[in-house]
Motif scaffolding. Structure first.
Motif: not given
Lengths: 103, 90
Positions: A94-101, B33-36, B88-89
């Protein structure tokens, strides 16, 4: 490229002449956990794979290039026999919103 | 390109000649988040990635053919970069 397992053979005497002499195998595409993807498909093969072998394949235009210089009307070709294909399971995808390092 | 995780590798001795000497990795696309989640696939490693790395995967044949230097190679996906960070915004 995608993994798959050879599950059978296909014999077609009347077929496009560019396919003459090509061996056609029945392949079940799968992911690294050996879970099936879609239905079994027919693929030409260039590496002498046999029934039961774990293989990796190319689709669409790359499949026609597998028998270069002959580019027959094919969209799936076996291009390698897999010795081992191991995958770790618990990976955070999962690629969260915001900044991830990622170190 | 796809943002993906390297989850494994593939060892293959009998394969099409254009794959000779190329490292094959199993990559799985990441998702919001939430995608398959998508299924994994195989890519040629061109960025010295290791298992567990977050990588950039190019899944277009012509680019990968240019990368392996063979205009007629039956190759599709390649790992072209190792990602340090993503923002990601919402």
């Amino acid at each position: 490229m995608i993994l798959g397992q050879v599950v059978g053979t296909v014999v077609a005497t009347i077929k496009d002449e560019q396919l003459a002499g090509e061996k056609i195998l029945l392949v079940q595409l799968m992911n690294a956990k050996r879970e099936k993807i879609g239905r079994p498909l027919a693929a030409i093969e260039v590496v002498h794979a046999g029934v039961g072998d774990l293989v990796f394949l190319v689709r669409s235009r790359e499949a026609a290039l597998a028998t270069y210089p002959v580019q027959g009307p094919v969209d799936l070709a076996i291009v390698g026999i897999v010795d081992t294909a191991e995958a770790i399971q618990d990976v955070e995808l999962e690629l969260p919103f915001g900044e991830s390092f990622f170190t | 390109m796809i943002i993906a995780k390297v989850v494994g590798n593939v060892v293959s001795t009998i394969k099409h000649s254009c794959y000779a000497g190329r490292k094959l990795m199993i990559v799985r696309p990441m998702h919001l988040p939430g995608d398959k989640p998508d299924d994994d696939f195989v890519a040629i490693d061109a960025a010295h990635a290791g298992i567990g790395d977050t990588v950039l995967v190019c899944s277009e044949g012509n680019a990968t053919r240019a990368l392996v230097g063979n205009p007629n190679a039956p190759v599709r996906s390649s790992i072209v970069g190792i990602i340090d960070s993503v923002s990601i915004i919402r």
